[in-house]
Design a protein around this motif. Structure first.
Motif, mmCIF file in Angstrom:
data_model
loop_
_atom_site.group_PDB
_atom_site.id
_atom_site.type_symbol
_atom_site.label_atom_id
_atom_site.label_comp_id
_atom_site.label_asym_id
_atom_site.label_seq_id
_atom_site.Cartn_x
_atom_site.Cartn_y
_atom_site.Cartn_z
ATOM 1 N N THR A 173 0.759 -1.292 0.120
ATOM 2 C CA THR A 173 0.116 0.152 0.056
ATOM 3 C C THR A 173 0.363 1.333 -0.103
ATOM 4 O OG1 THR A 173 -1.800 -0.842 1.046
ATOM 5 C CG2 THR A 173 -1.424 0.954 1.198
ATOM 6 N N LEU A 174 1.638 1.287 1.018
ATOM 7 C CA LEU A 174 2.295 2.472 0.661
ATOM 8 C C LEU A 174 3.105 2.703 -0.046
ATOM 9 C CD1 LEU A 174 3.860 4.590 2.986
ATOM 10 C CD2 LEU A 174 5.341 3.429 3.815
ATOM 11 N N ALA A 175 3.665 1.380 -0.784
ATOM 12 C CA ALA A 175 4.283 1.568 -2.104
ATOM 13 C C ALA A 175 3.769 2.222 -3.082
ATOM 14 C CB ALA A 175 5.061 -0.273 -2.301
ATOM 15 N N ALA A 176 2.518 2.219 -2.736
ATOM 16 C CA ALA A 176 1.617 2.382 -4.102
ATOM 17 C C ALA A 176 1.311 4.197 -3.784
ATOM 18 C CB ALA A 176 0.243 1.649 -4.640
ATOM 19 N N LEU A 177 1.339 4.108 -2.702
ATOM 20 C CA LEU A 177 1.181 5.523 -2.092
ATOM 21 C C LEU A 177 1.986 7.049 -2.820
ATOM 22 C CD1 LEU A 177 -0.422 5.022 0.774
ATOM 23 C CD2 LEU A 177 -1.564 6.206 -0.904
ATOM 24 N N GLN A 178 3.671 6.146 -2.682
ATOM 25 C CA GLN A 178 4.458 6.829 -2.960
ATOM 26 C C GLN A 178 4.439 8.002 -4.318
ATOM 27 O OE1 GLN A 178 8.399 6.247 -2.657
ATOM 28 N NE2 GLN A 178 7.645 4.117 -1.819
ATOM 29 N N LEU A 179 4.618 9.176 -4.309
ATOM 30 C CA LEU A 179 4.381 10.658 -4.923
ATOM 31 C C LEU A 179 5.478 9.569 -6.448
ATOM 32 C CD1 LEU A 179 4.278 13.425 -3.239
ATOM 33 C CD2 LEU A 179 2.168 12.404 -3.890
ATOM 34 N N PRO A 180 5.243 9.694 -7.803
ATOM 35 C CA PRO A 180 6.377 9.521 -8.712
ATOM 36 C C PRO A 180 6.690 10.368 -9.404
ATOM 37 C CG PRO A 180 3.927 9.399 -9.823
ATOM 38 C CD PRO A 180 3.566 10.236 -8.175
ATOM 39 N N THR A 181 6.327 11.622 -9.206
ATOM 40 C CA THR A 181 6.886 12.978 -9.365
ATOM 41 C C THR A 181 8.772 13.073 -9.015
ATOM 42 O OG1 THR A 181 6.110 14.322 -7.286
ATOM 43 C CG2 THR A 181 4.914 14.393 -9.349
ATOM 44 N N PRO A 182 9.506 13.495 -9.849
ATOM 45 C CA PRO A 182 11.342 12.991 -9.232
ATOM 46 C C PRO A 182 11.292 14.049 -8.313
ATOM 47 C CG PRO A 182 10.532 13.813 -11.745
ATOM 48 C CD PRO A 182 9.453 13.373 -11.493
#
Length: 507
Positions: A150-159
């Motif tokens: 869940t937390l991995a999926a929540l991480q923002l993908p912006t550089p």
């Protein structure tokens, strides 16, 4: 302190695993989807039955590293020609016992998907309850569970340039953060966890992850990061004799004190515009709602912060106690289980706790040193939508920042489009032409369902990137024969909400 894993041995092991297609898809095909699901629940029997007497390399490694069952030294040596038995022992993931090799760690393939594409890691962690055959040791390093994913999926993908993974465990969050961040510092109070994080980074060929030993923010005093991510040891645990203090879930504080302390201290380690994302538990205590207590923590923090807190689940004290006692491998019905339940209930009663919430916290040091403009505390109980949640969160923050600079006239002058995942449902009473209920449903993000009225539904339906919001409101007012100014005052705040939650987008 454990020796650093050898990069050469890690590359050899990765080559061996790759050679036998040691992947999630291949294993699922070998023992079937039912066995795959059972393994997640800690049940090995279905997979063992499916493997039967198979002795191909992947079957041998599946028993050894996925199920945690000793295998013959000859079979392991044949399955890992580059690494060898000596290499496994040097890496600290197995040891020889007579003619057998006993696993000291699990190594499981873990697939992932984000904005950069799909992929898979091999993740080493300590043996689970099924492999241990009883309660876990207190220094157990957890593998990839539901909360981790869940937390991995929540991480923002912006550089971003820098990230901190506080309480890294097996390193899954550090690996995910490194996908969009140039340099990651991973900390933990467990040397074993740091060893496994280094091992997993090397095993997957991921550079740029630095490990440091220490508790909370001690290893990064005076430093700031663009991203902070943490699946901290937030589980509320009685400080009582005989209650195991598992390092991976128990921060050693009373009640929800660890999450409060994290919330209080994290702002000092965020760069301007930096974002912290973490999971947590919070207590409803002495009649004060848990989300309100979290709001109080944020407002009392020494660094002003934007906040978006989402409560996903609420448990009563008994259900909470049973959940985490079973998590440690103690079986219901045993004297130990009863003793632990009583310890948990006594602990909650002493603080007047009536419920325990679980959810996601996103805090941000406002861009450009501005005052906070986001204070959103909500309950989202339904199943989540499709797609990476991190992308949805990033889009919501971007929409919020844009809207914060716009007055109502600017919103009315905007041209919008409806998101492709939004559908509309209308419910009619039998024989009645007009709908009694109109719902707007979201397929992605948090899969929200919003009750609408004809005016808002018409605005959403007409948002096709052509006309401005103001023009659409005027036309709808004429159609419904209502006052345009009153309709505008009613709809514009709701348009702002639909832009934040992703039902609508700026064209």
């Amino acid at each position: 302190m454990l020796a650093d894993p050898s990069p050469d041995l890690c590359r050899a092991l990765a080559d061996d695993l790759r050679a036998v297609d040691f992947t999630s898809a291949a294993l699922r095909q070998q023992w079937g989807p039912v066995a795959d699901d059972a393994i997640v629940r800690g049940l090995r029997a279905v997979a063992l039955r499916a493997l039967g007497t198979q002795q191909d390399a992947r079957a041998v490694l599946a028993r050894l590293f996925v199920l945690g069952i000793p295998q013959s030294a000859a079979a392991v040596a044949a399955a890992l020609p580059r690494t060898g038995v000596a290499g496994l022992q040097a890496l600290g993931v197995a040891q020889a016992e007579g003619d057998d090799i006993r696993p000291l760690a699990l190594i499981r393939p873990q697939s992932f998907a984000d904005d950069l594409g799909d992929g898979e890691w091999w993740i080493a962690s300590d043996l689970d309850e099924a492999a241990v055959g009883g309660p876990l040791p207190e220094d157990h390093v957890l593998g990839v569970g539901g909360a981790s994913l869940t937390l991995a999926a929540l991480q923002l993908p912006t550089p971003a340039a820098t990230a901190l993974d506080l309480g890294t465990g097996c390193g899954i969050q550090a690996l995910r953060a490194r996908r969009s961040t140039a340099h990651v510092v991973a900390t933990d109070i467990s040397q074993r966890a740091l060893h496994l994080t280094r091992l997993n980074a090397l095993l997957n060929g991921v550079d740029g992850i630095e490990v440091r030993f220490g508790s909370m923010f001690e290893p990064v005093v005076g430093e700031r990061f663009d991203r902070i991510v943490s699946n901290p040891p937030f589980v509320i645990t009685p400080r009582a004799e005989g209650v195991p203090a598992y390092e991976y879930r128990d921060g050693g504080m009373v009640g929800d004190g660890l999450v409060e302390a994290f919330t209080h201290g994290v702002g000092e380690h965020l760069s301007t515009g930096g974002v912290a994302q973490y999971l947590g538990n919070w207590e409803t205590r002495d009649g004060i709602d848990g989300l309100d207590r979290v709001r109080g923590w944020v407002e009392a923090a020494p660094v002003p912060l934007d906040a978006w807190v989402i409560e996903r689940e609420v448990l009563d004290p008994l259900a909470y106690a049973e959940l985490w006692i079973r998590d440690g491998g103690t079986l219901p019905g045993s004297p130990e289980f009863t003793h632990l339940v009583e310890a948990w209930l006594d602990d909650f009663a002493a603080r007047g706790v009536t419920a325990i919430g679980f959810g996601y916290v996103l805090l941000r040091r406002p861009p450009s040193g501005d005052a906070p403009t986001l204070a959103r505390y909500e309950r989202v109980g339904q199943s989540l939508g499709e797609g990476p949640l991190g992308t949805h969160l990033a889009e919501a923050l971007a929409a919020h920042d844009r809207l914060a600079l716009m007055d109502d006239a600017a919103v009315a002058a905007s041209v919008l489009t409806v998101s492709s995942d939004v559908t509309e449902a209308r419910h009619h009473m039998p024989g009645v032409a007009d709908p009694s209920v109109i719902e707007l449903r979201q397929g992605g993000g948090f899969a929200r369902t919003l009750t609408s009225d004809p005016a808002l539904a018409a605005l959403v339906g007409a948002s096709d990137g052509d006309l401005t919001v103001g023009v659409l409101i005027g036309a709808i007012a004429d159609l419904l024969e209502v006052d345009a100014a009153a309709l505008r005052a009613d709809l514009l705040p709701r348009v702002r909400e639909l832009l934040f939650t992703g039902f609508l987008h700026f064209a």
